[in-house]
Design a protein around this motif. Structure first.
Motif, PDB file in Angstrom:
ATOM      1  N   ASN A  27     -13.252  -2.383  64.320  1.00 41.48           N
ATOM      2  CA  ASN A  27     -12.415  -1.104  65.025  1.00 41.48           C
ATOM      3  C   ASN A  27     -11.400  -1.744  65.378  1.00 41.48           C
ATOM      4  N   LEU A  28     -11.136  -2.687  66.710  1.00 39.61           N
ATOM      5  CA  LEU A  28      -9.758  -2.641  67.291  1.00 39.61           C
ATOM      6  C   LEU A  28      -9.702  -3.863  66.011  1.00 39.61           C
ATOM      7  N   TRP A  29      -9.591  -4.663  65.236  1.00 37.36           N
ATOM      8  CA  TRP A  29      -9.112  -5.666  64.460  1.00 37.36           C
ATOM      9  C   TRP A  29      -8.468  -4.928  63.153  1.00 37.36           C
ATOM     10  N   ARG A  30      -9.817  -4.708  62.499  1.00 39.08           N
ATOM     11  CA  ARG A  30      -9.599  -4.102  61.192  1.00 39.08           C
ATOM     12  C   ARG A  30      -8.948  -3.399  61.090  1.00 39.08           C
ATOM     13  N   PHE A  31      -9.747  -2.317  61.510  1.00 35.38           N
ATOM     14  CA  PHE A  31      -9.073  -0.356  61.540  1.00 35.38           C
ATOM     15  C   PHE A  31      -7.121  -0.529  61.299  1.00 35.38           C
ATOM     16  N   PRO A  32      -6.859  -1.102  62.589  1.00 34.66           N
ATOM     17  CA  PRO A  32      -5.090  -0.927  62.809  1.00 34.66           C
ATOM     18  C   PRO A  32      -4.818  -1.612  61.078  1.00 34.66           C
ATOM     19  N   TYR A  33      -5.528  -3.181  60.903  1.00 36.47           N
ATOM     20  CA  TYR A  33      -4.556  -3.390  60.139  1.00 36.47           C
ATOM     21  C   TYR A  33      -4.203  -3.027  58.718  1.00 36.47           C
ATOM     22  N   LEU A  34      -5.733  -2.649  58.687  1.00 35.90           N
ATOM     23  CA  LEU A  34      -6.086  -1.741  57.025  1.00 35.90           C
ATOM     24  C   LEU A  34      -5.498  -0.860  56.773  1.00 35.90           C
ATOM     25  N   ALA A  35      -5.094   0.485  58.179  1.00 39.35           N
ATOM     26  CA  ALA A  35      -4.855   1.382  58.560  1.00 39.35           C
ATOM     27  C   ALA A  35      -3.239   1.155  57.619  1.00 39.35           C
ATOM     28  N   ALA A  36      -2.629  -0.270  58.626  1.00 45.57           N
ATOM     29  CA  ALA A  36      -0.753  -0.200  58.559  1.00 45.57           C
ATOM     30  C   ALA A  36      -1.310  -0.588  56.654  1.00 45.57           C
ATOM     31  N   GLN A  37      -1.883  -1.334  56.315  1.00 42.18           N
ATOM     32  CA  GLN A  37      -1.238  -1.944  54.936  1.00 42.18           C
ATOM     33  C   GLN A  37      -1.810  -0.240  53.892  1.00 42.18           C
ATOM     34  N   TYR A  38      -2.521   0.225  53.937  1.00 37.67           N
ATOM     35  CA  TYR A  38      -2.245   1.259  53.310  1.00 37.67           C
ATOM     36  C   TYR A  38      -1.714   3.283  53.528  1.00 37.67           C
ATOM     37  N   GLY A  39      -1.166   2.368  54.494  1.00 39.69           N
ATOM     38  CA  GLY A  39       0.512   3.956  54.154  1.00 39.69           C
ATOM     39  C   GLY A  39      -0.389   4.365  56.011  1.00 39.69           C
ATOM     40  N   GLY A  40      -0.769   3.533  56.620  1.00 35.47           N
ATOM     41  CA  GLY A  40      -1.308   4.505  57.934  1.00 35.47           C
ATOM     42  C   GLY A  40      -1.515   6.347  58.406  1.00 35.47           C
ATOM     43  N   GLY A  41      -0.586   6.878  57.934  1.00 31.34           N
ATOM     44  CA  GLY A  41      -1.982   8.053  57.919  1.00 31.34           C
ATOM     45  C   GLY A  41      -2.124   8.854  56.487  1.00 31.34           C
ATOM     46  N   THR A  42      -2.358   7.972  55.412  1.00 28.81           N
ATOM     47  CA  THR A  42      -3.539   8.279  54.413  1.00 28.81           C
ATOM     48  C   THR A  42      -4.466   7.627  54.549  1.00 28.81           C
ATOM     49  N   PHE A  43      -4.535   6.956  55.270  1.00 30.92           N
ATOM     50  CA  PHE A  43      -6.159   5.529  54.754  1.00 30.92           C
ATOM     51  C   PHE A  43      -6.599   6.841  55.775  1.00 30.92           C
ATOM     52  N   ILE A  44      -5.530   7.094  57.010  1.00 31.09           N
ATOM     53  CA  ILE A  44      -6.398   7.771  58.095  1.00 31.09           C
ATOM     54  C   ILE A  44      -7.734   9.183  57.400  1.00 31.09           C
ATOM     55  N   ALA A  45      -6.589   9.635  56.273  1.00 30.00           N
ATOM     56  CA  ALA A  45      -7.301  11.111  56.255  1.00 30.00           C
ATOM     57  C   ALA A  45      -8.725  10.724  55.037  1.00 30.00           C
ATOM     58  N   ILE A  46      -8.001   9.808  54.589  1.00 27.28           N
ATOM     59  CA  ILE A  46      -9.302   9.195  53.581  1.00 27.28           C
ATOM     60  C   ILE A  46     -10.746   8.732  54.220  1.00 27.28           C
ATOM     61  N   TYR A  47     -10.208   7.967  55.552  1.00 26.76           N
ATOM     62  CA  TYR A  47     -10.885   7.259  56.280  1.00 26.76           C
ATOM     63  C   TYR A  47     -11.923   7.818  57.019  1.00 26.76           C
ATOM     64  N   LEU A  48     -10.953   9.835  57.473  1.00 28.78           N
ATOM     65  CA  LEU A  48     -12.193  10.168  58.152  1.00 28.78           C
ATOM     66  C   LEU A  48     -13.273  11.321  56.882  1.00 28.78           C
ATOM     67  N   ALA A  49     -12.321  11.470  55.927  1.00 23.00           N
ATOM     68  CA  ALA A  49     -12.871  12.314  54.837  1.00 23.00           C
ATOM     69  C   ALA A  49     -14.220  11.740  54.807  1.00 23.00           C
ATOM     70  N   LEU A  50     -14.658   9.931  54.763  1.00 25.39           N
ATOM     71  CA  LEU A  50     -15.445   9.338  53.727  1.00 25.39           C
ATOM     72  C   LEU A  50     -16.294   8.950  55.316  1.00 25.39           C
ATOM     73  N   VAL A  51     -16.296   8.748  56.709  1.00 25.26           N
ATOM     74  CA  VAL A  51     -17.184   8.893  57.875  1.00 25.26           C
ATOM     75  C   VAL A  51     -17.843   9.962  57.794  1.00 25.26           C
ATOM     76  N   VAL A  52     -17.320  11.378  57.759  1.00 21.67           N
ATOM     77  CA  VAL A  52     -18.075  12.349  58.265  1.00 21.67           C
ATOM     78  C   VAL A  52     -19.073  12.784  56.776  1.00 21.67           C
TER      79      VAL A  52
END
Ligand code: PFF
Length: 348
Positions: A27-52
């Motif tokens: 959460n604290l180290w991996r998520f931020p750098y992946l989100a940064a690498q994969y375009g921020g909001g786009t990554f979060i939207a895809i991640y949230l869809a997968l989590v739920v």
């Protein structure tokens, strides 16, 4: 020793233990750098869809398999069906592979904890002034990263050997909310920095530019890479496919609702990850703008993001910086240790 299987004292104890395993470096180290690498909001939207969807289903399934079979991952699958036996072996091998890598990063956190502790004692010296140089020199040193990684393993092993796991579970009750409050505090500070708006938008608003290829058009390969990155993060962050949720599920009482627990675990886990990104990504964006670095290039810093960017933020805080840094890395260390301990348990 009695053969009767131990069980959690209640639903809250289960949710806390599973959340303590889930909330960690992912959460604290991996998520931020992946989100940064994969375009921020786009990554979060895809991640949230997968989590739920996928994440929810998989976690409910793993816990249910554990509770039904009353076994840990190694034997649970074969008890379910003989043909599934090899899955148990696979789910046991994965944590064995992840433990060493997790402990190396745990060692980095330990090093930063120690560095901030020294800075608190001797505020005049700031070895982190050149945060990038410090991090690069440390991780490329021949022995130091191994030493700190080993120390991290020893600390976790000691905790297990001393059987203070229950103490840890109790301290989760205090330290997890504290981590939450700290993370919110730091992210609010970052959000109040002048010029942080564009970085916050980059992080939270899905932007299809992130899915464009080198020629500027929509790229299927880029979309696949982003989805795979988000899916990998989902498995990692929710501690899925590593046996741990099966094992924890085997200790769960029959009457407790699995779905309700999983929902809570996912909410805790995702909130911490999203907040961690809020602490880091807007700052990276601002530094990129300030230094004239292309944003995309700055966001691709990868694993170093938490270890380079946050110290830069703390350095702007004057005398409180070292204290904040120390508190922050104590909490990260704690979150990492509780996850590592659950990884060890899965191996054991
Ligand atoms: N979920 C942990 C994290 O996000 O840091 C990592 C982890 C812990 C994965 C325990 C798997 C596991 F069994």
């Amino acid at each position: 020793m009695s053969d009767k299987r131990a069980s959690w004292s209640g639903q809250l104890a289960f949710v806390l233990a599973a959340a303590a395993s889930a909330i960690g470096l992912g959460n604290l180290w991996r998520f931020p750098y992946l989100a940064a690498q994969y375009g921020g909001g786009t990554f979060i939207a895809i991640y949230l869809a997968l989590v739920v969807t996928l994440g929810f289903t998989l976690m409910v399934t793993e816990i249910a398999i554990g509770r039904l079979t009353q076994q840990s991952q190694l034997t649970a699958y074969s008890k379910l069906h003989k043909g599934f036996g090899p899955l148990g072996l696979l789910a046991t091998v994965i944590p064995v592979v992840i433990v060493p890598y997790y402990c190396v990063i745990g060692g980095w956190v330990l090093k930063y904890f120690w560095t901030y502790a020294k800075m608190v004692l001797h505020p005049s010296a700031n070895p982190l002034e050149d945060a990038g140089g410090f991090f690069g020199a440390f991780i490329s040193a021949p022995f130091a990263p191994f030493g700190y990684g080993l120390l991290f393993i020893l600390v976790c092993a000691l905790v297990i050997a001393l059987g203070v796991k229950h103490g840890i579970e109790k301290s989760n009750l205090v330290l997890m909310p504290l981590l939450f409050v700290m993370a919110i505090g730091i992210s609010v500070y970052v959000m109040c920095l002048p010029g942080s708006g564009a970085g916050i938008r980059y992080y939270l608003v899905p932007n299809l530019d992130a899915l464009r290829g080198a020629d500027g058009g929509f790229s299927l390969a880029q979309l696949a890479k982003t989805v795979l990155g988000a899916m990998g993060q989902m498995f990692y962050s929710l501690s899925l496919a590593m046996g741990i949720m099966i094992t924890y599920g085997s200790y769960m009482r029959k009457g407790d609702s699995i779905e309700k627990s999983v929902r809570r675990i996912e909410i805790f886990d995702t909130l911490i990850a999203v907040i961690a990104g809020l602490m880091i990504i807007p700052v990276v964006y601002m530094f990129a703008v300030k230094t004239g670095t292309p944003v995309k290039e700055a966001m691709n810093a990868g694993p170093g993001l938490m270890f380079i960017t946050l110290p830069k933020v703390f350095a702007t805080l004057g005398a409180t910086g070292p204290w904040l840094g120390l508190t922050f890395f104590v909490l990260v260390l704690f979150a990492a240790a509780t996850s590592a301990i659950s990884l060890f348990e899965a191996c054991v």
